[in-house]
Design a protein around this motif. Structure first.
Motif, PDB file in Angstrom:
ATOM      1  N   PRO A  73       1.195  -1.270  -0.234  1.00  0.00           N
ATOM      2  CA  PRO A  73       0.183   0.164   0.108  1.00  0.00           C
ATOM      3  C   PRO A  73       1.127   1.099  -0.273  1.00  0.00           C
ATOM      4  O   PRO A  73       1.658   0.921   0.187  1.00  0.00           O
ATOM      5  CB  PRO A  73      -0.449   0.213   1.578  1.00  0.00           C
ATOM      6  N   GLY A  74       0.054   2.425  -0.698  1.00  0.00           N
ATOM      7  CA  GLY A  74       1.090   3.317  -0.727  1.00  0.00           C
ATOM      8  C   GLY A  74       0.613   5.146   0.041  1.00  0.00           C
ATOM      9  O   GLY A  74       1.544   5.864   0.456  1.00  0.00           O
ATOM     10  N   HIS A  75      -0.725   4.784   0.527  1.00  0.00           N
ATOM     11  CA  HIS A  75      -1.173   5.162   1.311  1.00  0.00           C
ATOM     12  C   HIS A  75      -0.559   5.534   3.229  1.00  0.00           C
ATOM     13  O   HIS A  75       0.153   4.340   3.306  1.00  0.00           O
ATOM     14  CB  HIS A  75      -2.966   4.959   2.221  1.00  0.00           C
ATOM     15  N   GLU A  76      -0.665   6.760   3.218  1.00  0.00           N
ATOM     16  CA  GLU A  76       0.649   7.077   4.640  1.00  0.00           C
ATOM     17  C   GLU A  76      -0.339   6.222   6.088  1.00  0.00           C
ATOM     18  O   GLU A  76       0.774   5.862   6.720  1.00  0.00           O
ATOM     19  CB  GLU A  76       0.429   8.975   4.971  1.00  0.00           C
ATOM     20  N   ASP A  77      -1.366   6.089   5.575  1.00  0.00           N
ATOM     21  CA  ASP A  77      -1.843   4.919   6.762  1.00  0.00           C
ATOM     22  C   ASP A  77      -1.989   3.678   6.931  1.00  0.00           C
ATOM     23  O   ASP A  77      -1.448   2.684   8.377  1.00  0.00           O
ATOM     24  CB  ASP A  77      -3.254   5.403   6.847  1.00  0.00           C
ATOM     25  N   PHE A  78      -0.989   3.097   6.205  1.00  0.00           N
ATOM     26  CA  PHE A  78      -0.692   1.868   5.660  1.00  0.00           C
ATOM     27  C   PHE A  78       0.595   1.756   5.896  1.00  0.00           C
ATOM     28  O   PHE A  78       0.998   0.771   4.689  1.00  0.00           O
ATOM     29  CB  PHE A  78      -1.622   1.612   4.458  1.00  0.00           C
ATOM     30  N   VAL A  79       1.605   2.802   5.948  1.00  0.00           N
ATOM     31  CA  VAL A  79       3.336   2.393   5.622  1.00  0.00           C
ATOM     32  C   VAL A  79       3.580   1.351   6.548  1.00  0.00           C
ATOM     33  O   VAL A  79       4.411   0.613   5.799  1.00  0.00           O
ATOM     34  CB  VAL A  79       3.655   3.399   6.191  1.00  0.00           C
ATOM     35  N   LYS A  80       2.868   0.960   7.854  1.00  0.00           N
ATOM     36  CA  LYS A  80       3.057  -0.511   8.812  1.00  0.00           C
ATOM     37  C   LYS A  80       2.773  -1.715   7.621  1.00  0.00           C
ATOM     38  O   LYS A  80       3.715  -2.701   8.009  1.00  0.00           O
ATOM     39  CB  LYS A  80       2.299  -0.465   9.964  1.00  0.00           C
ATOM     40  N   ASN A  81       1.855  -2.097   6.606  1.00  0.00           N
ATOM     41  CA  ASN A  81       1.747  -2.787   6.347  1.00  0.00           C
ATOM     42  C   ASN A  81       3.061  -2.585   5.305  1.00  0.00           C
ATOM     43  O   ASN A  81       3.481  -4.135   4.498  1.00  0.00           O
ATOM     44  CB  ASN A  81       0.565  -2.869   5.133  1.00  0.00           C
ATOM     45  N   MET A  82       2.642  -2.002   4.252  1.00  0.00           N
ATOM     46  CA  MET A  82       3.808  -1.660   3.398  1.00  0.00           C
ATOM     47  C   MET A  82       5.531  -1.869   4.163  1.00  0.00           C
ATOM     48  O   MET A  82       6.116  -3.624   3.167  1.00  0.00           O
ATOM     49  CB  MET A  82       4.359  -0.282   3.231  1.00  0.00           C
ATOM     50  N   VAL A  83       5.514  -1.832   4.890  1.00  0.00           N
ATOM     51  CA  VAL A  83       7.071  -2.277   5.290  1.00  0.00           C
ATOM     52  C   VAL A  83       6.984  -3.988   5.687  1.00  0.00           C
ATOM     53  O   VAL A  83       8.059  -4.036   5.694  1.00  0.00           O
ATOM     54  CB  VAL A  83       7.466  -1.407   7.041  1.00  0.00           C
ATOM     55  N   ALA A  84       5.771  -4.504   6.576  1.00  0.00           N
ATOM     56  CA  ALA A  84       6.353  -5.155   6.450  1.00  0.00           C
ATOM     57  C   ALA A  84       6.287  -6.386   4.732  1.00  0.00           C
ATOM     58  O   ALA A  84       6.323  -7.891   4.969  1.00  0.00           O
ATOM     59  CB  ALA A  84       4.457  -6.199   6.901  1.00  0.00           C
ATOM     60  N   GLY A  85       5.786  -6.104   4.053  1.00  0.00           N
ATOM     61  CA  GLY A  85       6.027  -5.766   2.354  1.00  0.00           C
ATOM     62  C   GLY A  85       7.652  -6.909   1.915  1.00  0.00           C
ATOM     63  O   GLY A  85       7.936  -6.932   0.852  1.00  0.00           O
ATOM     64  N   VAL A  86       8.259  -5.360   2.240  1.00  0.00           N
ATOM     65  CA  VAL A  86       9.469  -4.713   1.606  1.00  0.00           C
ATOM     66  C   VAL A  86      11.247  -5.428   2.066  1.00  0.00           C
ATOM     67  O   VAL A  86      11.917  -5.102   2.370  1.00  0.00           O
ATOM     68  CB  VAL A  86       9.955  -4.255   1.306  1.00  0.00           C
TER      69      VAL A  86
END
Length: 651
Positions: A73-86
């Motif tokens: 996800p690219g939305h600022e509210d979901f950065v924690k999900n972004m980090v889990a993917g990279v």
């Protein structure tokens, strides 16, 4: 056809077309949640896969790159999900919309990728149809923003999903960049950070994640960290295919029917857990790390640019985990943009990490990415963190992140001695690298390998010297004694015996050179026990008395009537020059040996004999022969049968 496995993850601002681009490349829509469909944005991680032909220059034979794709996800509210993917990727597909250009989450994602050590990227300049008037300017704007980052030279491909433009070129550029990438390493240390957990009818609990560090096979015993639950892998899938074994660098699904899905008050497996092997050790609540804050934040007016202060409460993102931690800085009160500092992270709950892992720190409210870091000591100690030895260890490791020899040498310098099987087990170094480092240090004379132990050469030599000094001190103070008892030596070295095995290894080393162990005593090989001057006259008198009549010596009471002669007699007995037959009878060692041989010969010739017959064979009185035979009985030389004696084992 040869296959290489890699993980690719998208990155970029919300609504810049990441998911649409993945669908265009793979035919798979990574947005799977109803809310994602309704809102038109990615909320959680999405997944796809793609096979890319390797460039002709990659290999002499045709090859294929099998890509596991993680759409974030690219939305600022979901950065924690972004980090889990990279957390563990080989290539970033950096997506920037041509009409919007560089945006806040574009910058944050770039910093996150940099903190996590990602060095390869391909940039997709999407929605190029909306910037037809100035395509060159749109691309130049992105190139300028990439300057000073690991992706400054990354290829930029202009794409439009609507018009079908650039997708083929994008695939080609991805293949070209991956042609220079080393395949994910098999270190024999498999870990799968869990990013999805669900239940399938007829199968049970299934988890997915990106496998790193080693392979898994069907039926293998695994442990779920940090909870420590154990189970077996009932089934494996990669790219929607059932397989017997999965390799590092693959998106992997594991069937774990023995475990429940955590939630609603029920314990079980969840996102953030790690599937691994028991050999990698246990979780901890304290790790020592190197923190860095991007220089790109200098002068920025955002929460991310604020200094990270000592004792700050943060969120630790590692793999797919998101945990609370307290930061303890080694130097200074805060971490500024462009700086790095050694630190200790103290957790409310146990976490599981290996040395060499990278992670992200975000503020407690999850609004800003504050810093990135590298795990240096996954088993940090709160008491020794600021000690000179630990700080030196951490600094050396942080300066040679990929050099196993430096890490081994640094740990030996800190700890003195370690068990070889446990050396750097919780690290990103494989067994072959560690063994090669050990051989190199041993060849340079910097390490000493003894049995299962590996010691720092300087530490080991100091221990040997300490032992030698203790033995020599005993020889000097008590030259009449055979040497130093092992119990006394152990007591003298107690503070240095870090591991139980050290003492036995030290004895082996000492006795392989100039020392000798005799029963429970150790001495220099050159040491010959000698009576102190004040006892030498008494010793000479005892030798004369015992040698005058070899088989009819005076009684012990007559031999040693006073304290001086008693001490001299003890010396003769302890050195083996004389032998105690009984409380009242002492013989010279030579006399004892001759008498024993005479008895054995007589019994060998005659089968059995009485005390009287053996007394005559030896040429001694009953006062001597009776206790002599009793001693031989105890030592298993002879056996009494009524009034007869026979050799042990003879009828």
């Amino acid at each position: 056809m040869a296959e290489k496995h890699f993980i690719l993850a998208t990155a970029g601002h919300v609504d810049h077309g990441k998911s649409a681009l993945v669908k265009a490349l793979t035919g798979i829509d990574p947005d799977r949640l109803p809310e994602e469909k309704a809102r038109g944005i990615t909320i959680d991680l999405g997944f796809a896969h793609l096979e890319v032909p390797a460039p002709p220059t990659f290999n002499a034979q045709p090859s294929t790159f099998r890509l596991g794709i993680v759409d974030v996800p690219g939305h600022e509210d979901f950065v924690k999900n972004m980090v889990a993917g990279v957390g563990s990727i080989d290539l970033a597909l950096f997506v920037v919309a041509a009409d919007d250009g560089w945006m806040p989450q574009t910058e944050e994602h770039l910093q996150i990728l940099t903190y996590l050590g990602v060095t390869r990227a391909v940039v997709a300049l999407t929605k190029i149809d909306l910037a037809e008037a100035d395509e060159e300017g749109a691309e130049a704007g992105v190139r300028e923003k990439l300057q000073g980052s690991p992706f400054a030279g990354a290829p930029i491909v202009r794409t439009s999903v609507i018009r079908g433009r650039g997708c083929g070129e994008l695939v080609s550029k991805i293949a070209q960049v991956l042609a220079d990438a080393p395949p994910p390493q098999d270190l024999g240390k498999p870990r799968l950070p869990v990013d999805r957990v669900f239940t399938l009818r007829g199968i049970g609990t299934v988890v997915t994640g990106t496998l790193t560090g080693g392979a898994f096979r069907r039926g293998q015993a695994v442990v779920i960290q940090p909870e420590g639950k154990t189970t077996r892998l009932r089934g494996l899938q990669s790219h929607n295919q059932d397989v017997e074994q999965v390799w590092p660098g693959t998106r992997t699904a594991l069937s774990l029917p023995d475990l429940a899905v955590a939630g609603h008050g029920q314990e079980g497996i969840k996102r953030g857990d790690i599937v691994t092997v028991p050999e990698l050790g246990s979780p901890t609540r304290t790790i020592d790390v190197l923190l860095e804050k991007s220089s790109r934040l200098a002068g920025a007016e955002t929460g991310a640019a604020r200094p990270l202060k000592d004792s700050a409460l943060v969120r630790w993102h590692h793999g797919s985990a998101n945990c609370a931690a307290r930061v303890l800085l080694a130097e200074g009160a805060q971490l500024e943009p462009g700086q790095s500092v050694l630190a200790q992270l103290r957790f409310e709950q146990p976490v599981f990490a290996l040395a060499g892992d990278r992670f992200i720190l975000r503020d407690w409210s999850e609004q800003w990415t504050l810093a990135g870091g590298l795990v240096l000591d996954p088993e940090g100690d709160r008491k020794r963190f600021r000690s000179p030895a630990q700080q030196t260890f951490l600094k050396r490791c942080s300066q040679s992140i990929h050099e196993a020899l430096t890490w081994v040498d640094a740990q030996l310098a800190r700890d003195g001695v370690v068990r070889r099987p446990a050396l750097l087990v919780k690290s990103h170094f494989g067994a072959a690298e560690i063994s090669e480092a050990v051989r190199g240090l041993a060849a340079e004379g910097k390490a000493v390998a003894t049995g299962e132990l590996l010691a720092h050469a300087g530490w080991w030599n100091r221990l040997r010297q300490q032992a030698a000094q203790a033995i020599d001190a005993r020889h000097g103070a008590h030259p009449e004694q055979a040497g130093l008892s092992l119990n006394d030596l152990r007591s003298a070295l107690e503070a240095s015996l870090i591991l139980p095995e050290v003492f036995e290894a030290l004895l082996t080393d000492l006795c392989g050179q100039e020392f000798q162990q005799v029963n429970a005593v150790i001495r220099r090989r050159t040491h010959r026990p000698a009576l102190p001057p004040q006892f030498q006259a008494a010793g000479a008198k005892l030798r004369a008395a015992l040698s005058a009549k070899l088989f009819e010596p005076p009684s012990r009471k007559d031999l040693a009537p006073d304290a001086v002669s008693q001490k001299a007699l003890r010396f003769l007995l302890e050195t083996g020059e004389a032998v105690e037959i009984s409380d009242e009878v002492v013989l010279m060692a030579e006399s004892f040996a001759r008498a024993t041989e005479a008895i054995k010969k007589f019994l060998l010739d005659h089968g059995s004999a009485t005390v009287s017959e053996l007394r005559q064979a030896v040429g001694a009185s009953r006062r001597i022969v009776v206790p002599l035979l009793e001693k031989l009985d105890r030592e298993g030389v002879t056996r009494r049968e009524g009034d007869q004696r026979v050799l042990r084992g003879k009828g």
